[in-house]
Scaffold this motif. Sequence first.
Motif, PDB file in Angstrom:
ATOM      1  N   GLN B 280       0.745  -1.176   0.380  1.00  0.00           N
ATOM      2  CA  GLN B 280      -0.211   0.287   0.070  1.00  0.00           C
ATOM      3  C   GLN B 280       1.297   1.230  -0.190  1.00  0.00           C
ATOM      4  O   GLN B 280       0.717   1.873  -0.322  1.00  0.00           O
ATOM      5  N   ILE B 281       2.402   1.183   0.485  1.00  0.00           N
ATOM      6  CA  ILE B 281       2.895   2.691   0.962  1.00  0.00           C
ATOM      7  C   ILE B 281       4.069   2.022   0.094  1.00  0.00           C
ATOM      8  O   ILE B 281       4.727   0.948   0.869  1.00  0.00           O
ATOM      9  N   ARG B 336       3.743   6.875  -2.611  1.00  0.00           N
ATOM     10  CA  ARG B 336       5.006   6.524  -2.389  1.00  0.00           C
ATOM     11  C   ARG B 336       5.474   7.350  -1.458  1.00  0.00           C
ATOM     12  O   ARG B 336       5.177   9.085  -1.385  1.00  0.00           O
ATOM     13  N   ILE B 337       6.456   7.131  -0.486  1.00  0.00           N
ATOM     14  CA  ILE B 337       6.815   8.838   0.791  1.00  0.00           C
ATOM     15  C   ILE B 337       8.777   8.692  -0.335  1.00  0.00           C
ATOM     16  O   ILE B 337       9.139   7.505   0.189  1.00  0.00           O
ATOM     17  N   GLU B 338       8.429   9.548  -0.028  1.00  0.00           N
ATOM     18  CA  GLU B 338      10.414   9.915   0.051  1.00  0.00           C
ATOM     19  C   GLU B 338      10.844  10.351   0.719  1.00  0.00           C
ATOM     20  O   GLU B 338      10.029  11.669   1.318  1.00  0.00           O
ATOM     21  N   ILE B 339      12.238  10.331   1.591  1.00  0.00           N
ATOM     22  CA  ILE B 339      12.305  11.087   2.325  1.00  0.00           C
ATOM     23  C   ILE B 339      13.924  11.281   2.097  1.00  0.00           C
ATOM     24  O   ILE B 339      14.827  10.999   1.899  1.00  0.00           O
ATOM     25  N   ILE B 351       4.627  12.742   0.391  1.00  0.00           N
ATOM     26  CA  ILE B 351       3.795  11.404  -0.436  1.00  0.00           C
ATOM     27  C   ILE B 351       3.455  11.979  -1.536  1.00  0.00           C
ATOM     28  O   ILE B 351       3.021  13.127  -2.226  1.00  0.00           O
ATOM     29  N   VAL B 352       3.210  11.016  -2.419  1.00  0.00           N
ATOM     30  CA  VAL B 352       2.748  11.008  -3.540  1.00  0.00           C
ATOM     31  C   VAL B 352       1.995  10.143  -4.480  1.00  0.00           C
ATOM     32  O   VAL B 352       1.537   8.687  -4.181  1.00  0.00           O
ATOM     33  N   ARG B 353       0.918  10.796  -4.752  1.00  0.00           N
ATOM     34  CA  ARG B 353      -0.412   9.538  -4.995  1.00  0.00           C
ATOM     35  C   ARG B 353      -0.155   9.069  -6.304  1.00  0.00           C
ATOM     36  O   ARG B 353      -0.433   9.916  -6.870  1.00  0.00           O
TER      37      ARG B 353
END
Lengths: 461, 461
Positions: B280-281, B336-339, B351-353
Motif C-alpha cells: 500500500q505504501i 509513495r513516500i520519499e524522504i 507523499i505522492v499519490r
Amino acid sequence: MEFSEWYSEILEKAGIYDLRYPIKGCGVYLPYGFKIRRYSFEILRKLLDDTNHDETLFPMLIPENLLAKEGEHIKGFEDEVYWVTHGGKSPLEIKLALRPTSETTMYYMMKQWIKVHTDLPMKLYQVVNTFRYETKHTRPLIRLREIMSFKEAHTAHSTQDDCNKQIKEAIEIYGKFFDEICIPVIISKRPEWDKFPGADYTMAFDTIFPDGKTMQIGTVHNLGQNFAKTFELEFETPDGNKDYAYQTCYGISDRAIASLIAIHGDEKGLVIPIDVAPIQIVLIPLLFKGKEEIVIEKIKELSKILKTKYRVHVDDRDIRPGRKYNDWEIKGVPLRIEIGPRDIEEGKAVIVRRDNGQKMTVEAFNILNEVEKTFEDYKASLLQKATEKLEKYITVIENDKKDLLLLSEKVKFALSESKGIILVPYIESIYNEEFEGLIDASVLGLTTYNGKEYISIARTY
Amino acid sequence: MEFSEWYSEILEKAGIYDLRYPIKGCGVYLPYGFKIRRYSFEILRKLLDDTNHDETLFPMLIPENLLAKEGEHIKGFEDEVYWVTHGGKSPLEIKLALRPTSETTMYYMMKQWIKVHTDLPMKLYQVVNTFRYETKHTRPLIRLREIMSFKEAHTAHSTQDDCNKQIKEAIEIYGKFFDEICIPVIISKRPEWDKFPGADYTMAFDTIFPDGKTMQIGTVHNLGQNFAKTFELEFETPDGNKDYAYQTCYGISDRAIASLIAIHGDEKGLVIPIDVAPIQIVLIPLLFKGKEEIVIEKIKELSKILKTKYRVHVDDRDIRPGRKYNDWEIKGVPLRIEIGPRDIEEGKAVIVRRDNGQKMTVEAFNILNEVEKTFEDYKASLLQKATEKLEKYITVIENDKKDLLLLSEKVKFALSESKGIILVPYIESIYNEEFEGLIDASVLGLTTYNGKEYISIARTY
C-alpha cells in the motif's frame, strides 16, 4: 470402539467431511471442517510467507508430453493419473493430466523466469487440489482421489549449499507447523526405493495414529539438479559460467487435518488445538426462572470481552445445558464457560477444558487472563499428551547378532505386540527391500532417535 | 496504445499473470497478482461470512449422469465440458466432468442434508477452480479455460419470499464488493434467452472496459424450484406438508481482478485500490553522500509506524530513485513516500499519490493521519473517476417512433459512435432475439437507470 469406526463417525457427527458423494475418494469439506482446514493452512501460509516464500497459482491441467518429460517422475505416477481426453464432444489433440503434483508445471514456467543467478533463490508455493486415481481403499482426508488441499512448495537455488539449507529450512517450518497443531512427528530419511520419483532423497514426517499405524503427513525432497537438467533450468553464474538450478520441493496435505482429528480426539469427540479451532470458547448461560435477564446480560458482556482476542460462540438455544455440553464436546471446542445466577452474585465464572475435562471457578473480571493462561497450558499439554502416546508406540530392538532371519522374526513379533514404530540400530546388510519383504511391514527409513541412528519400521497407512 | 495491447503488457510487466503455459487459456497467477487476488477474495469472503454464509469445499469431478440430471443446465454446458475418461491406463466406467460450475455437485449433497424446514436457510459458498473448453479466443483472467478463482455461493430456502430476499442480499453484497475495489457497475436483468441455464431469471453485473466493451463480472440467479425438483430437495414445512426448496446461486470470478486492472490502470501502469494492494505504501530513501545514515534511520522509523496499519515496503535497492518511482508506478502502489536529508531537517515527508500523481509535503510526525486521510480520498476518487468514465460510455436513445428498422439503425450508429452501453426505453416489441440479431450487438437485459427502465445494449467481452 475401533479407531477406524470412531474416525468415520466423528467426521460425520462433528461436521468435518461428508463422503457420500458418488465418486469414491471424493467428498465435501463441511463448514466446520472447512474452518479447521482454513485456520490450519493459514498457519502454514504465515510460516511460508515469513520465510520469503511467494504464494502463486499454477494450472491444474498438464499436457501428457510435459508430465512425461522427467522419466523417473512419470514412472512414479503414470498408473494413478486421471486423463482428460475430450473437450465438449471433440477428442483433444493431446491428453491432459489432472495434476498429481506440480513439479512439471512449475519447472516448465521456471524455465521462462530463471536466466541469471540473481533470479535465484526462487521460493514459490501454492495450495491446490491434486488428483490420484487410487486403486487402494480410500479413506476420508487420508487417502483421497481428490486431495482437496495440497500445499506444495517448490524452490530453486544457485548452489548445492543453498539447496541443502533450504531442506533444513523446510524441515524447520514443518516442525513448527506440526507443533502448532500439537502433532508429534518422527522424521526419517526415506530409503532409496521409497523416495519421491525424481528426487535425490526424501525426508519424511510420520506420526502414529491411535491404531498404531504410521501416517506420512509431510515430505521434503531434495531434487538436486535432476529436474533442472530435464527442464533446462540453466542460469548464468556470478563468474559468467552456466549451471543448472538446485531444487527442493515439499508438501503437506489434508492428512494434517486428519491427524489432528485422529490424534487428539477421545471417546467424547474431537479435541481441537486452540489455534485452529473454529470456535475457541463457547459460552453457555445457565438460566433459572426469573433470573434469565441478568445471566443473558452477563454472557453478552463476557462474550464482548472475549471476542477481542478469541473466536467465541454463545449457545443460547432453548435446550438443556447438558445437551449443549455434549454438542460442543463432540465438536472439540477447547473451552466452555458456564454462567449461572449464583456465579454472577459471586463474580465468578466456571470454565471447563475440553482436553482433560478440568473444571475451574475463576474471577469473572479477570476472564481474559484466565483464558490466556488456560490456553497456554492447554496447548502445551495437548502436545505433551500426544507425544507421550507416540513415545509409547516406539520400540527399540537391540540388534547385536546379525542373523537376518532371527532379526526379522523379532521385528515381526515386536510389530504385532507393540504396533507403532520399531527402531533397529542401523546395519547396512538389512537396509534393503529384501529385508522389507521379510518383515511384512514398511521401512520408513533412517531415523535419528535420542541421538542414535536407526532403521525405522512400521505398518503404514 | 490499444487497450488489449496495454492489458497484455501490464499483466507481464507488473507480475500479475503469465500465460506462457502450453495449454491455451491456462496460465499462472504470479506472486504479485496472486496477492491482489488474495486480498480481493478476502473482502468477498468477509462479506459472505458476515451474512451467515458458510465456506465449504466440494469435489471438482462430476459424474456424467449427475451433470446431466438437470436438462436445461446440461444443454447450456455440454459443448464446453472437459471430460476425464481414463484413470491410469484404464478407461473409467463412467465419464467424469471437470466442474464448469457446481450446481449439480452441491444440490446432490444438499439432498442428504435437507429434511425439514429448520434445516433452511442453507447458505454455502466455495472459492474454486472451474473449467470451460472455450473455443472462442481466450484472454488472460477474462476468458480462461481454467477459471482459477470462482467464488460460487449456493443457497436454499423454505419460501419463495426468503429466496427473493436472498437475491436482494446477494446483489447488495456484490454491490459492496465492487465498491471496495472501486468498480462501477450496471445491473441488468438478463433476457430470457441469455439467462443461466436452469434459472428462473438472472441478474447480472456489467462494467465497461476502456475499449468500450462491457464485461460481465458477477451474476445472481434465482433458480426457483427448478433444480430442487430435479434433485428432490424436498423438506417438511412447519405445517407438516412437503415442499421443494427455493434456491439461488451467485458467482464472481477472476474477471473481478481483470476489471480492477483494466479500469483503474493508466499509461504508467497499474493503479490498485487501497484495500487489495499487495503493497500500500512504498518508502524511498533519497540518499546523499555523508547523510545516508540519518535517512535510513528515519525510513526505518516511519516504516515501523506505518506497518502498524498498512502493508509497507522499503525500497533500499542501490539504483536511482527515478527508476524506483517507475517500478512502483508500474505495479500501481497507491502511495509513495520519499524522504531526503532536507525533509528530515524540516520534519517533513513527501507523499505522492499513484492515482493522480499529486505530490504533498506533510509533517512527518503526523504521517499516520496524513496517510489515512489521503487513502480515504484516494478510494473515493478512484471510484468517482471510474464512475465518470462509465457514465461517458452510456448513451440514452429516445425512442418515440416504433419503427424497428430505424431504431436498430440508430442503435448501431450509437454503438459505433459512442461504444459502451446504449439504453433504449423499454418497449415489448423489440425485447427479443430477432432485434438482437438486427443490431449486431448483445442485449444485456432490462436495466433501471436514473429511475427509468431501459433495454440495455452493448458489445460485450
